[in-house]
Design an enzyme around this catalytic site. Structure first.
Site, short mmCIF file in Angstrom:
data_model
loop_
_atom_site.label_atom_id
_atom_site.label_comp_id
_atom_site.label_asym_id
_atom_site.label_seq_id
_atom_site.Cartn_x
_atom_site.Cartn_y
_atom_site.Cartn_z
N ARG A 6 -0.34 -9.16 13.49
CA ARG A 6 -1.36 -7.57 13.17
C ARG A 6 -2.14 -8.19 11.90
NH1 ARG A 6 4.50 -4.97 10.89
NH2 ARG A 6 2.86 -3.56 10.08
N ARG A 15 -8.75 1.94 8.98
CA ARG A 15 -8.65 0.75 9.24
C ARG A 15 -9.44 -0.65 9.84
NH1 ARG A 15 -3.45 0.36 9.27
NH2 ARG A 15 -1.83 -0.87 8.98
N ARG A 65 11.34 -2.31 11.16
CA ARG A 65 10.73 -1.58 12.27
C ARG A 65 10.09 -2.86 13.49
NH1 ARG A 65 5.98 0.41 8.30
NH2 ARG A 65 4.39 -1.13 10.55
N LYS A 89 1.13 -1.63 -0.36
CA LYS A 89 0.12 -0.22 0.13
C LYS A 89 1.07 1.07 0.20
CE LYS A 89 -2.20 -1.22 3.87
NZ LYS A 89 -1.37 -1.98 4.04
N ARG A 123 11.67 -6.15 4.67
CA ARG A 123 11.10 -4.60 4.49
C ARG A 123 12.90 -3.07 5.29
NH1 ARG A 123 5.29 -2.01 5.13
NH2 ARG A 123 5.44 -2.41 7.37
P1 ADP Z 1 2.74 -2.33 3.83
O1 ADP Z 1 2.20 -0.15 3.44
O2 ADP Z 1 1.11 -1.93 2.94
O3 ADP Z 1 2.15 -2.24 4.55
P2 ADP Z 1 5.00 -1.37 1.50
O4 ADP Z 1 4.73 -0.94 0.56
O5 ADP Z 1 5.78 -1.01 2.98
O6 ADP Z 1 3.26 -2.00 2.21
O7 ADP Z 1 6.14 -2.84 0.82
C1 ADP Z 1 5.96 -4.46 2.24
C2 ADP Z 1 7.26 -4.92 2.20
O8 ADP Z 1 6.95 -4.97 0.81
C3 ADP Z 1 8.25 -3.80 1.31
O9 ADP Z 1 9.63 -4.42 1.87
C4 ADP Z 1 8.17 -2.86 0.18
O10 ADP Z 1 9.83 -2.81 -0.49
C5 ADP Z 1 7.26 -4.55 -0.27
N1 ADP Z 1 7.20 -4.16 -1.58
C6 ADP Z 1 6.21 -3.40 -2.32
N2 ADP Z 1 5.35 -3.81 -3.66
C7 ADP Z 1 6.52 -4.68 -3.25
C8 ADP Z 1 6.70 -5.59 -4.84
N3 ADP Z 1 5.17 -5.38 -6.13
N4 ADP Z 1 6.82 -6.79 -5.01
C9 ADP Z 1 7.60 -7.03 -4.40
N5 ADP Z 1 7.57 -6.28 -2.97
C10 ADP Z 1 7.04 -5.64 -2.79
P1 ADP Z 2 1.89 -1.67 7.89
O1 ADP Z 2 2.14 -0.28 6.59
O2 ADP Z 2 2.61 -2.56 7.31
O3 ADP Z 2 0.35 -1.82 7.37
P2 ADP Z 2 1.28 1.15 9.34
O4 ADP Z 2 2.34 1.72 9.19
O5 ADP Z 2 0.14 1.67 8.66
O6 ADP Z 2 1.53 -0.71 8.86
O7 ADP Z 2 0.73 1.09 10.68
C1 ADP Z 2 1.62 0.46 11.07
C2 ADP Z 2 0.74 0.35 13.18
O8 ADP Z 2 0.54 1.99 13.28
C3 ADP Z 2 -0.56 -0.48 13.22
O9 ADP Z 2 -0.22 -1.94 13.32
C4 ADP Z 2 -1.25 -0.30 14.40
O10 ADP Z 2 -1.09 -0.50 15.06
C5 ADP Z 2 -1.08 1.53 13.57
N1 ADP Z 2 -1.94 2.03 13.01
C6 ADP Z 2 -1.26 2.79 11.35
N2 ADP Z 2 -2.51 3.36 10.89
C7 ADP Z 2 -3.97 3.01 11.42
C8 ADP Z 2 -5.50 3.10 12.03
N3 ADP Z 2 -5.97 3.83 11.29
N4 ADP Z 2 -5.72 2.68 12.86
C9 ADP Z 2 -5.51 1.93 14.15
N5 ADP Z 2 -3.36 1.64 14.05
C10 ADP Z 2 -3.60 2.50 12.95
#
Ligand code: ADP
Ligand code: ADP
Ligand code: ZN
Length: 214
Positions: A171, A88, A160, A13, A127
């Site tokens: 999660r 979320r 992280r 995302k 990541r």
């Molecule tokens: P989210 O915001 O949904 O948690 P991220 O954008 O941080 O996810 O991506 C999660 C991990 O996967 C990161 O290490 C990112 O660099 C990697 N990643 C993102 N898109 C792709 C893809 N299309 N193929 C492989 N790895 C990816």
């Molecule tokens: P990812 O991209 O891997 O899904 P985020 O950076 O979006 O992770 O979120 C990390 C953490 O921050 C979540 O696991 C949660 O604890 C908190 N968080 C982020 N956005 C929200 C939300 N909209 N509501 C509640 N908790 C949130």
């Protein structure tokens, strides 16, 4: 253009949201990034949020909504935004729908980035995040030019705390229980679009661009 990114933790995302934000010149709003910035600065909000984040739990809706509604007041939101990690929960989605309705507005698209759970653990353990500028990389799939150093700003990268496998499992459970219902919610509003998130980063982006008609 008002876009919501849906999908499991690690689905990509954030990666796609940043590319959309660049392409459409709209702000990328990540509640996770805002919480992490607060933790880094040692604010009261950061202290409260950290208790939940470290356990892989969601931060309570009241705290999250207060923060995001405040963020929407920023003038940079005038032309829309791409929301990453918000909403979320169903109450968060309903609060967003209501807040927009009051202004006679609604979101344009909720993009579900689909990646099966099997792929998530490896995505997360690889990541690496830059806490200074918010950039994200992957040690195998999206490597930096220089190992451990952010391409964008030159700061050091971190794994992280909540990307460790035990917390990722929690999660994912929380995602299926509290966030996945948003897929039906936005399908019901005729806003839902789906992309295959297992493709290469650039292919996922092209699929999104096609949907957004840019
Ligand atoms: P989210 O915001 O949904 O948690 P991220 O954008 O941080 O996810 O991506 C999660 C991990 O996967 C990161 O290490 C990112 O660099 C990697 N990643 C993102 N898109 C792709 C893809 N299309 N193929 C492989 N790895 C990816
Ligand atoms: P990812 O991209 O891997 O899904 P985020 O950076 O979006 O992770 O979120 C990390 C953490 O921050 C979540 O696991 C949660 O604890 C908190 N968080 C982020 N956005 C929200 C939300 N909209 N509501 C509640 N908790 C949130
Ligand atoms: Zn950086």
């Amino acid at each position: 253009m008002k876009i919501i990114m849906l999908g499991a933790p690690g689905a990509g995302k954030g990666t796609q949201a940043k590319k959309i934000a660049d392409q459409f010149q709209i702000p990328h709003i990540s509640t996770g990034d805002i919480f992490r910035a607060n933790i880094k600065e040692g604010t009261e909000l950061g202290r409260k949020a950290k208790e939940y984040m470290d356990q892989g739990l969601l931060v309570p809706d009241s705290l999250t909504l207060e923060l995001i509604m405040d963020r929407f007041q920023n003038p940079d939101c005038a032309n829309g935004y791409v929301l990453d990690g918000f909403p979320r929960t169903i109450p968060q989605a309903e609060a967003l729908t209501e807040a927009l309705k009051e202004q006679g507005e609604s979101i344009d698209f909720a993009i579900d980035v689909e990646v099966p759970d099997e792929n998530i653990i490896s995505r997360m353990s690889g990541r690496r995040a830059c806490l200074a500028c918010g950039a994200t990389y992957h040690i195998v799939h999206i490597p930096t030019k220089k190992e451990g150093v952010c391409d964008r700003c030159g700061e050091g990268l971190v794994l992280r705390e909540d990307d460790k496998p035990e917390t990722v499992k929690k999660r994912l459970d929380v995602y299926h229980e509290q966030t996945q219902p948003l897929i039906d919610y936005y399908a019901g509003q005729k806003k839902l679009v789906r992309v295959d998130g297992t493709q290469e980063m650039e292919e996922v982006f092209q699929a999104i661009v096609k949907i957004l008609g840019a």
